[in-house]
Design a protein around this motif. Structure first.
Motif, PDB file in Angstrom:
ATOM      1  N   ARG A  52      38.041 -41.057 -10.389  1.00 32.97           N
ATOM      2  CA  ARG A  52      39.457 -40.773 -10.144  1.00 32.97           C
ATOM      3  C   ARG A  52      39.604 -39.837  -8.931  1.00 32.97           C
ATOM      4  O   ARG A  52      40.434 -40.058  -8.059  1.00 32.97           O
ATOM      5  CB  ARG A  52      40.082 -40.142 -11.374  1.00 32.97           C
ATOM      6  CG  ARG A  52      41.268 -40.965 -11.873  1.00 32.97           C
ATOM      7  CD  ARG A  52      41.865 -40.394 -13.127  1.00 32.97           C
ATOM      8  NE  ARG A  52      41.302 -41.020 -14.305  1.00 32.97           N
ATOM      9  CZ  ARG A  52      41.143 -40.428 -15.489  1.00 32.97           C
ATOM     10  NH1 ARG A  52      41.463 -39.161 -15.654  1.00 32.97           N
ATOM     11  NH2 ARG A  52      40.660 -41.086 -16.513  1.00 32.97           N
ATOM     12  N   ARG A  53      38.746 -38.790  -8.878  1.00 32.93           N
ATOM     13  CA  ARG A  53      38.795 -37.835  -7.755  1.00 32.93           C
ATOM     14  C   ARG A  53      38.533 -38.551  -6.435  1.00 32.93           C
ATOM     15  O   ARG A  53      39.191 -38.321  -5.440  1.00 32.93           O
ATOM     16  CB  ARG A  53      37.774 -36.707  -7.968  1.00 32.93           C
ATOM     17  CG  ARG A  53      38.301 -35.549  -8.803  1.00 32.93           C
ATOM     18  CD  ARG A  53      37.462 -34.302  -8.565  1.00 32.93           C
ATOM     19  NE  ARG A  53      36.048 -34.505  -8.838  1.00 32.93           N
ATOM     20  CZ  ARG A  53      35.496 -34.325 -10.050  1.00 32.93           C
ATOM     21  NH1 ARG A  53      36.219 -33.913 -11.058  1.00 32.93           N
ATOM     22  NH2 ARG A  53      34.215 -34.528 -10.225  1.00 32.93           N
ATOM     23  N   GLU A  54      37.548 -39.463  -6.458  1.00 32.40           N
ATOM     24  CA  GLU A  54      37.189 -40.186  -5.229  1.00 32.40           C
ATOM     25  C   GLU A  54      38.339 -41.080  -4.757  1.00 32.40           C
ATOM     26  O   GLU A  54      38.566 -41.251  -3.578  1.00 32.40           O
ATOM     27  CB  GLU A  54      35.918 -41.006  -5.449  1.00 32.40           C
ATOM     28  CG  GLU A  54      34.671 -40.133  -5.384  1.00 32.40           C
ATOM     29  CD  GLU A  54      33.423 -40.855  -5.879  1.00 32.40           C
ATOM     30  OE1 GLU A  54      32.370 -40.212  -5.893  1.00 32.40           O
ATOM     31  OE2 GLU A  54      33.512 -42.037  -6.240  1.00 32.40           O
ATOM     32  N   ARG A  55      39.066 -41.650  -5.747  1.00 33.36           N
ATOM     33  CA  ARG A  55      40.206 -42.518  -5.399  1.00 33.36           C
ATOM     34  C   ARG A  55      41.318 -41.708  -4.736  1.00 33.36           C
ATOM     35  O   ARG A  55      41.942 -42.147  -3.790  1.00 33.36           O
ATOM     36  CB  ARG A  55      40.742 -43.179  -6.673  1.00 33.36           C
ATOM     37  CG  ARG A  55      40.155 -44.553  -6.854  1.00 33.36           C
ATOM     38  CD  ARG A  55      40.928 -45.348  -7.866  1.00 33.36           C
ATOM     39  NE  ARG A  55      40.009 -46.137  -8.659  1.00 33.36           N
ATOM     40  CZ  ARG A  55      40.054 -46.313  -9.960  1.00 33.36           C
ATOM     41  NH1 ARG A  55      41.012 -45.726 -10.657  1.00 33.36           N
ATOM     42  NH2 ARG A  55      39.175 -47.040 -10.587  1.00 33.36           N
ATOM     43  N   VAL A  56      41.540 -40.492  -5.275  1.00 31.92           N
ATOM     44  CA  VAL A  56      42.602 -39.635  -4.738  1.00 31.92           C
ATOM     45  C   VAL A  56      42.244 -39.148  -3.346  1.00 31.92           C
ATOM     46  O   VAL A  56      43.096 -39.081  -2.460  1.00 31.92           O
ATOM     47  CB  VAL A  56      42.842 -38.445  -5.713  1.00 31.92           C
ATOM     48  CG1 VAL A  56      43.808 -37.419  -5.102  1.00 31.92           C
ATOM     49  CG2 VAL A  56      43.390 -38.943  -7.042  1.00 31.92           C
TER      50      VAL A  56
END
Ligand SMILES: [Zn+2]
Ligand SMILES: [Zn+2]
Length: 272
Positions: free
Chosen positions: A267-271
């Motif tokens: 999720r962090r990488e997507r953001v």
């Protein structure tokens, strides 16, 4: 009455599986019973590494089995890949390990999961279970249905599939996992033991289905001998028995926290 791979008729009214012949209909074999019966070898034939959804690397698994277990034989059976098991065997062959090693795969067939042991080449997923069994046998491997009969787990083979294989003239299973130490086996291990002993009479194995190194050996197959060849011979002759325990709470906790962390990272990488 069913046919075995040798064309012999199996009389289902009596249990032909010598390994579990002396056990009650829903019981696994205890350590004492195993030793008393001369089945003192211990194998865990179903576990996962980082090559699929396991937490342990192949190096960590080999190290853990060597120093923290009394297993005589292990099989690495990642989901739909064989590369990790082949690499692990290379590492194992270069090291001085006191246990024996089997290359395997857990195949996602259309009807549910199935273990392939003693193979060299990957068997693709999403084929019919009959075709998958054929491909295992073409390589000289053993086909063993794992965690069967779980009504809630969609990757578990159900009764009609097992009946179909048992009644087939050309396709046979080499064994059935009637002790699975994960959540898949909590209710269904006893069901699988009962139905196999009453109906099919296939050789029974027990395994950990470990996804963390600490769960390795929680389930096991008792057999006479100590090598991979001994396990194979005993499975083929039905002189093996399922044993072990279930996963502990911290095995679930490690797996769950790892998956939560992984999801957060994605999720962090997507953001970002
Ligand atoms: Zn599975
Ligand atoms: Zn598995």
């Amino acid at each position: 009455m069913f046919s075995s791979k040798y064309g012999k008729a199996i009389d289902t009214s009596e249990n032909t599986n010598r390994g579990v012949g002396g056990l009650k209909i829903r019981r696994k074999m205890t350590r004492d019973q195993a030793h008393y019966s001369g089945l003192s070898g211990r194998a865990d034939l179903h576990m996962h590494s980082t090559f699929s959804d396991g937490l342990g690397t192949i190096q960590q698994i080999l190290h853990h089995v060597q120093y923290n277990t009394d297993l005589d034989v292990i099989a690495l059976t990642d989901h739909n890949v064989v590369e990790g098991a082949l690499r692990a065997r290379d590492l194992w062959a270069k090291g001085r390990y006191r246990f024996d090693f089997i290359v395997g795969e857990e195949i996602s067939t259309r009807e549910g999961h199935m273990l392939a042991l003693f193979i060299e080449k990957r068997i693709p997923p999403h084929l019919s279970i009959e075709r998958s069994i054929d491909l295992v046998h073409e390589q000289g491997g053993l086909a063993i249905v794992d965690h069967p009969l779980n009504p809630l787990f969609r990757h578990s083979c159900q009764r009609e599939v097992l009946d179909r294989i048992a009644e087939s003239e050309n396709v046979w299973l080499d064994g059935i996992e009637t002790w699975n130490a994960s959540f898949c086996g909590i209710y269904t291990n006893r069901l699988a033991m009962r139905i196999n002993r009453e109906v099919y009479g296939w050789p029974e194995v027990g395994n950990s289905d470990a996804h963390t190194t600490y769960a390795i050996g929680r389930g096991c197959t008792w057999f006479e001998g100590s090598t991979a060849l001994d396990v194979r011979t005993r499975i083929e002759s039905g002189e093996c028995a399922p044993g072990g325990k279930l996963w502990r709470m911290h095995d679930y906790w490690r797996l769950a926290s790892h998956r939560i962390q992984k999801r957060r990272k994605v999720r962090r990488e997507r953001v970002a």
